[in-house]
Design a protein around this motif. Structure first.
Motif, PDB file in Angstrom:
ATOM      1  N   UNK A 271       0.833  -1.206   0.000  1.00  0.00           N
ATOM      2  CA  UNK A 271       0.000   0.000   0.000  1.00  0.00           C
ATOM      3  C   UNK A 271       0.865   1.252   0.000  1.00  0.00           C
ATOM      4  N   UNK A 272       1.956   1.208   0.753  1.00  0.00           N
ATOM      5  CA  UNK A 272       2.878   2.333   0.773  1.00  0.00           C
ATOM      6  C   UNK A 272       3.450   2.607  -0.601  1.00  0.00           C
ATOM      7  N   UNK A 273       3.817   1.548  -1.316  1.00  0.00           N
ATOM      8  CA  UNK A 273       4.329   1.700  -2.681  1.00  0.00           C
ATOM      9  C   UNK A 273       3.260   2.280  -3.590  1.00  0.00           C
ATOM     10  N   UNK A 274       2.007   1.835  -3.415  1.00  0.00           N
ATOM     11  CA  UNK A 274       0.906   2.353  -4.227  1.00  0.00           C
ATOM     12  C   UNK A 274       0.693   3.837  -3.958  1.00  0.00           C
TER      13      UNK A 274
ATOM     14  N   UNK B 240       2.955   5.970  -2.986  1.00  0.00           N
ATOM     15  CA  UNK B 240       4.058   6.684  -3.628  1.00  0.00           C
ATOM     16  C   UNK B 240       3.822   6.807  -5.128  1.00  0.00           C
ATOM     17  N   UNK B 241       3.345   5.734  -5.752  1.00  0.00           N
ATOM     18  CA  UNK B 241       3.042   5.775  -7.190  1.00  0.00           C
ATOM     19  C   UNK B 241       1.941   6.791  -7.482  1.00  0.00           C
ATOM     20  N   UNK B 242       0.898   6.790  -6.652  1.00  0.00           N
ATOM     21  CA  UNK B 242      -0.204   7.730  -6.859  1.00  0.00           C
ATOM     22  C   UNK B 242       0.253   9.166  -6.653  1.00  0.00           C
ATOM     23  N   UNK B 243       1.134   9.382  -5.686  1.00  0.00           N
ATOM     24  CA  UNK B 243       1.660  10.722  -5.444  1.00  0.00           C
ATOM     25  C   UNK B 243       2.460  11.193  -6.654  1.00  0.00           C
ATOM     26  N   UNK B 244       3.269  10.309  -7.213  1.00  0.00           N
ATOM     27  CA  UNK B 244       4.044  10.647  -8.400  1.00  0.00           C
ATOM     28  C   UNK B 244       3.115  10.966  -9.574  1.00  0.00           C
ATOM     29  N   UNK B 245       2.088  10.142  -9.767  1.00  0.00           N
ATOM     30  CA  UNK B 245       1.133  10.387 -10.850  1.00  0.00           C
ATOM     31  C   UNK B 245       0.434  11.729 -10.653  1.00  0.00           C
ATOM     32  N   UNK B 246       0.061  12.027  -9.405  1.00  0.00           N
ATOM     33  CA  UNK B 246      -0.593  13.302  -9.102  1.00  0.00           C
ATOM     34  C   UNK B 246       0.332  14.464  -9.445  1.00  0.00           C
TER      35      UNK B 246
END
Length: 108
Positions: A31-34, A36-42
């Motif tokens: 979930x933490x990795x997800x 981070x991925x969502x933050x990068x996409x944002x």
């Protein structure tokens, strides 16, 4: 077979709880990795949005020029279109509270 003692029962219970904790730790890590991925996409979407806003601001200058043209110089249609698009561009940029009309609403 041996009789299960209270001590054995507690040991099995602790072992199962440790397994659950291990599984939950893995889930939290994924979930933490997800996140981070969502933050990068944002962040990438924010950058892209800012680029598009900049482009709209450049387009607004061109449309303002068309909208100010004298309607007798042969640019009547462009003039009407520019006047129609300016409020929509301003709304998209957020410079005023005019709601952007949908493309289907364009009548020239």
């Amino acid at each position: 077979m041996t009789k299960m003692t209270q001590k054995n029962y507690e040991a099995i219970k602790i072992y199962r709880q440790k397994e659950q904790i291990f599984e939950l730790k893995g889930l939290v890590q994924r979930l933490g990795n997800n996140v981070e991925d969502l933050t990068l996409q944002k962040d990438l979407l924010i950058v892209e949005n800012n680029k598009l806003r900049g482009l709209l601001k450049e387009c607004r200058r061109a449309f303002e020029t068309y909208a100010k043209e004298d309607e007798t110089c042969g640019l009547e249609e462009e003039n009407k279109y520019a006047k129609h698009l300016l409020p929509r561009i301003n709304a998209a940029i957020g410079d005023n509270e005019i709601q952007a009309n949908s493309v289907a609403d364009i009548k020239i």
